[in-house]
Design an enzyme around this catalytic site. Structure first.
Site, short mmCIF file in Angstrom:
data_model
loop_
_atom_site.label_atom_id
_atom_site.label_comp_id
_atom_site.label_asym_id
_atom_site.label_seq_id
_atom_site.Cartn_x
_atom_site.Cartn_y
_atom_site.Cartn_z
N LYS A 59 -16.83 9.42 -2.12
CA LYS A 59 -16.56 8.04 -2.55
C LYS A 59 -17.85 7.32 -2.91
CE LYS A 59 -12.36 7.71 0.23
NZ LYS A 59 -11.87 7.39 1.59
N GLU A 96 -9.10 3.83 -10.29
CA GLU A 96 -9.18 2.78 -9.26
C GLU A 96 -8.79 3.34 -7.88
OE1 GLU A 96 -10.06 -0.80 -9.59
OE2 GLU A 96 -10.30 -0.05 -7.57
#
Ligand code: NAP
Length: 430
Positions: free
Chosen positions: A207, A131
């Site tokens: 990302k 996460e």
């Protein structure tokens, strides 16, 4: 709590690691209640055990010997907040092979090797939680993995790098040059001493590789993502952008196409009424579109020790609960190898050009002809006052959607025209 505690090994005690350890050591009863089991921080691997730490920690917990964390069979969960590719990737592989669950904040490792680590973990029946690897404290992975799992994700667009957003914001608001804005960001602690990873769009591409892999359950590698940094954006572009109704942002965008996906990172003109245009300072925002849910916007602190530790410890509580209940609460990933990334030349987009031209008759017609020959249709054409000292006029051209390859050819051909001094800026329009 009665039951046997869950032993945790930690790699890294820096900005994020200190906050993770601090929360585990200082908030034990609350974490145990939420996890349904006592969580015991058993060992912390660092490079230098003698270094001064930002938290008070029992010196006995620290080690510089990787085997004390990786080969201790009593450690069931390994948290990695060290960073970088090697040796960390090997450590994670070793931990998974030994049957340990892994929690990592490492975007480099997850972007480059995530699918392989997840496959290895599935074989050993352990979990890899990450996460914290994207968007710091913003719950993104769990949003895709749990809350949006009933959806087919159509597109994800994000302002996912706080440093560049801060820098672009200062260039826009204060008219600073890139170098001045970067220096300010460094002084404020928003940029590293070497800001290349952020300014060049590498961090955002890592990302986006993770986000697109998770969103579509395919393997998207960072090198497959078209990447352009903010190095060539100039203060004057913000002025024209505002006049035309846009902000300039570093955008990470991915979109589903039949049998393929689009995945790109570059500075873009974003309409002022779009939520991503309003993301301020070092904040991050991710705009997701799913076929059932419609549009969802997630905004928050994408970096920093506290927000990142929030994601890491959240993963730990979740993992601890499922370990002790012997259930896998989250679905595992399966990646479709057949879906590829659309080359940037085949992407359709609108564009903004800022052109320095000789201030003489026929120039506008010559520029218009190049666009016409490349099949690019112009949506607006503004000629700014000539700079009288060298007879240069500034032309600002906005186009309708066209193939990126045609837009690039138009740019190259214009730069080669005798009457054109330079094509100073090219920005895609979001
Ligand atoms: N900082 C953020 O805002 C942020 C946000 C999101 C994700 N992350 C990710 O979180 C991770 C950690 O970032 P950070 O900012 O906390 O880094 P950091 O402050 O540089 O801390 C790194 C820590 O890892 C240890 N370490 C590094 N390499 C090691 C190795 N080979 N073996 C053992 N220990 C090692 C260092 O030990 P010593 O202390 O002994 O040198 C240090 O304690 C990175 O993957 C980063 O991308 C960070």
């Amino acid at each position: 709590m009665g039951a046997r505690p869950l032993n945790v090994g930690l790699i890294g005690l820096g900005t994020v690691g200190a906050q993770v350890a601090g929360r585990m050591l200082g908030w034990g009863p609350q974490l145990s209640r939420r996890a349904g089991v006592d969580l015991c921080l058993r060992k912390v691997l660092v490079r230098d055990v003698r270094k001064r730490r930002s938290i008070e920690i029992d010196h006995e917990l620290l080690t510089a010997d990787p085997s004390q964390v990786l080969d201790d069979p009593s450690i069931e969960v390994l948290i990695e907040v060290a960073g970088g590719d090697e040796p960390v990737r090997s450590y994670l592989e070793r931990a998974i092979a030994a049957g340990k669950h892994v929690i990592t904040a490492n975007k480099v490792v997850m972007a480059k090797h995530g699918p392989e680590l997840l496959d290895a973990a599935a074989e050993r029946n352990v979990d890899v939680c990450f996460e914290a690897a994207v968007g710091g404290g913003i719950p993104l992975i769990s949003t895709f993995r749990v809350d949006l799992q009933a959806n087919r994700i159509e597109r994800v667009s994000a302002v996912i790098n706080g440093t560049t957003n801060y820098v672009l914001g200062r260039m826009s608001a204060a008219g600073l040059s890139l170098a001045e804005a970067v220096a300010e960001a460094q002084a404020a602690g928003y940029a590293e001493a070497d800001p290349t990873d952020d300014i060049g769009g590498f961090d955002a591409a890592y990302k986006l590789a993770i986000l697109s892999s998770i969103a579509y359950e395919i393997k998207v590698r960072p090198e497959e993502i078209y990447r352009e940094g903010i190095e060539r954006v100039e203060p004057v572009d913000f002025r024209y952008a505002r006049e035309l109704g846009y902000a300039i942002k570093l955008i990470a965008h991915t979109q589903r196409h039949p049998g393929r996906v689009e995945a790109r990172v570059h500075p873009a003109m974003v309409p002022l009424d779009h939520p991503l245009a309003r993301v301020e300072g070092a904040e991050n925002a991710v705009f997701v579109e799913g076929d059932l849910v419609g549009q969802v916007l997630l905004v928050g602190q994408g970096a920093g020790g506290g927000p990142t530790a929030s994601a890491v410890v959240g993963d730990l509580i979740d993992l601890a609960r499922s370990i002790r209940r012997r259930v896998q609460s989250r679905p595992s990933f399966s990646f479709d190898d057949r879906i590829g990334v659309v080359p940037i030349g085949e992407v359709k987009t609108r564009a903004y050009y800022r052109i320095q031209a000789q201030d003489k008759p026929g120039v506008v017609a010559a520029v218009g002809q190049v666009f016409a020959e490349e099949g690019v249709s112009i949506s607006s054409f503004i000629q700014k006052d000539a700079f009288s000292h060298d007879q240069t006029a500034e032309l600002v051209v906005m186009t309708h959607p066209s193939l990126d390859a045609s837009l690039q050819r138009a740019r190259e051909r214009m730069a080669g025209l005798e009457a054109i001094r330079a094509v100073s800026s090219f920005l895609r329009v979001f």
